[in-house]
Design an enzyme around this catalytic site. Sequence first.
Site, short mmCIF file in Angstrom:
data_model
loop_
_atom_site.label_atom_id
_atom_site.label_comp_id
_atom_site.label_asym_id
_atom_site.label_seq_id
_atom_site.Cartn_x
_atom_site.Cartn_y
_atom_site.Cartn_z
N SER A 59 15.23 -18.92 30.35
CA SER A 59 15.18 -18.38 31.71
C SER A 59 16.55 -18.23 32.38
CB SER A 59 14.28 -19.26 32.58
OG SER A 59 12.93 -19.06 32.21
N TYR A 298 25.28 -24.27 42.20
CA TYR A 298 24.30 -23.28 41.77
C TYR A 298 23.96 -23.53 40.29
CZ TYR A 298 25.58 -21.14 46.15
OH TYR A 298 25.80 -20.94 47.48
N ASP A 301 19.01 -22.41 34.52
CA ASP A 301 18.51 -23.17 33.38
C ASP A 301 17.53 -22.33 32.57
OD1 ASP A 301 19.93 -25.29 34.37
OD2 ASP A 301 18.20 -26.44 35.03
N GLY A 302 17.35 -22.71 31.32
CA GLY A 302 16.37 -22.00 30.52
C GLY A 302 15.97 -22.79 29.29
N GLY A 306 12.07 -24.64 21.57
CA GLY A 306 12.99 -25.34 20.68
C GLY A 306 14.45 -25.16 20.99
#
Length: 471
Positions: A59, A298, A301-302, A306
């Site tokens: 993401s 700021y 994240d993603g 896995g």
Amino acid sequence: MIDIEGLRPRIAELLAEYGIPSAAVGVLRDGKVTELAVGITKAPGGAPATTDTIYQCGSMTKTWTALAFMQFVDAGLVDLDEPVRTYLPGFTVADPEVAAAVTPRHLLNHTNGIEESYGDPGEGDDIYARMVAGIADAPQVFPLGRTHGYSAALGYAILARIMEVLDGKPWHELMRDRVFAPLGQADTTCRPEDVDPARAATGHMLRSLDEGPIATPVPYLPRDFGPGGGVNSTVRDVLSLAHVFLDGGRAPDGRRIVSAAAVREMLNSRVPIPDPYMFGPEWALGLIVCDWSGQTVYASDGSTIGQNARLRILPEQNLAITLLTNGSPRESFYKKVFDLILPGLDAPTAPELPRPDPALRLDLSRYTGVYARPGTRFEVTAEDDELRLTLFLNPMHAQFMGKPERLVYRLIPVSETHFLMPSDDPLEDTQTVAIYDVRDARTGAAVGAQPPYPRGQARYLHTNSRVHPRA
């Protein structure tokens, strides 16, 4: 700059402790990049990870996509507050008022509330047009604009379709031409077939430390997640993305990517997050807004199945730091790695989770019940004057991971709406949960609290940025 090479032994210890095969770390400070990679690209016995290893960013992709969208805003081709129908005339969802009123800003900050019910859009270049067409009957999870609720795939796919219509190219091509190439991101792509397999890290899952990490059975997310989770990149390229936000919209070579006004809009247009503790208290346009000891940080994240990516941008220090791994996401791992580096740069670190409030006396009946979305179900119950949360796992996922189909957690109150959710599993970190109402700004009344919802009963459960309505 800090000598992060000297941290190699400690990071290797943390990788072994968490069962993660490799990590690549990068720091951007005053325009200069320092990088480090530790571990192997595939367990067991894979090649050593290097700073040229390509990881899946999940993401974090949304920050790239938001940046591309702001180019269209800069050009006057799109307005953040005009209805989506202005650009996609046939756009419709189950609620006609939402269909007529939802805007790009609602999509960028995850306040659109549209259920991700778009069917099977296939894998062709028309996928985002098919996703938009597939939501004609999609219901609302919550009223438009009334709360934050993360959209993993749909919201940014709609933004991608708007860009495709305006640009005339498929999303993956316009991202290459408008963002990746101008930023000098030669190693960044957004389709699995464009990734150099010789340099790609393999994702891993962890069922037990004794067994060790195992290669994921799903090598990449499906294409419908592309604009919201399909980017593959290196630490250096991620830091060139961060550079745009530290230098008023410019690439590391000085080339303008977006206007300074567009960057300010991305950073300052914010909505509150119902659970402010896990990631941050506010969501901006393609970025999370954190509060680290009074400083605004700021985040982007993603996670894929896995692999995991973390980026933190600290404007006051003219600093960015990123961590890419090919193991399951653990908040405590990223925090420990960043805590090794940030103090040496005179930078703040991420706050700890809040402490429970033992003085709270809650009416537990306000919270009990089932909260659900397609594919996800939580049940909150009261037992021995405490709340319990049961998570119902997909049977195939539970079997593969060697877990029961029902996982039960204690909910320990921090406030009347916020709870800690510790785990007995050493492979899980403590999570946070918000259980709350959405109130009408005009009347103060709880939206959706009319029958069949009893007065005063919580309406939504928010965890891991996702919102689940009372069933």
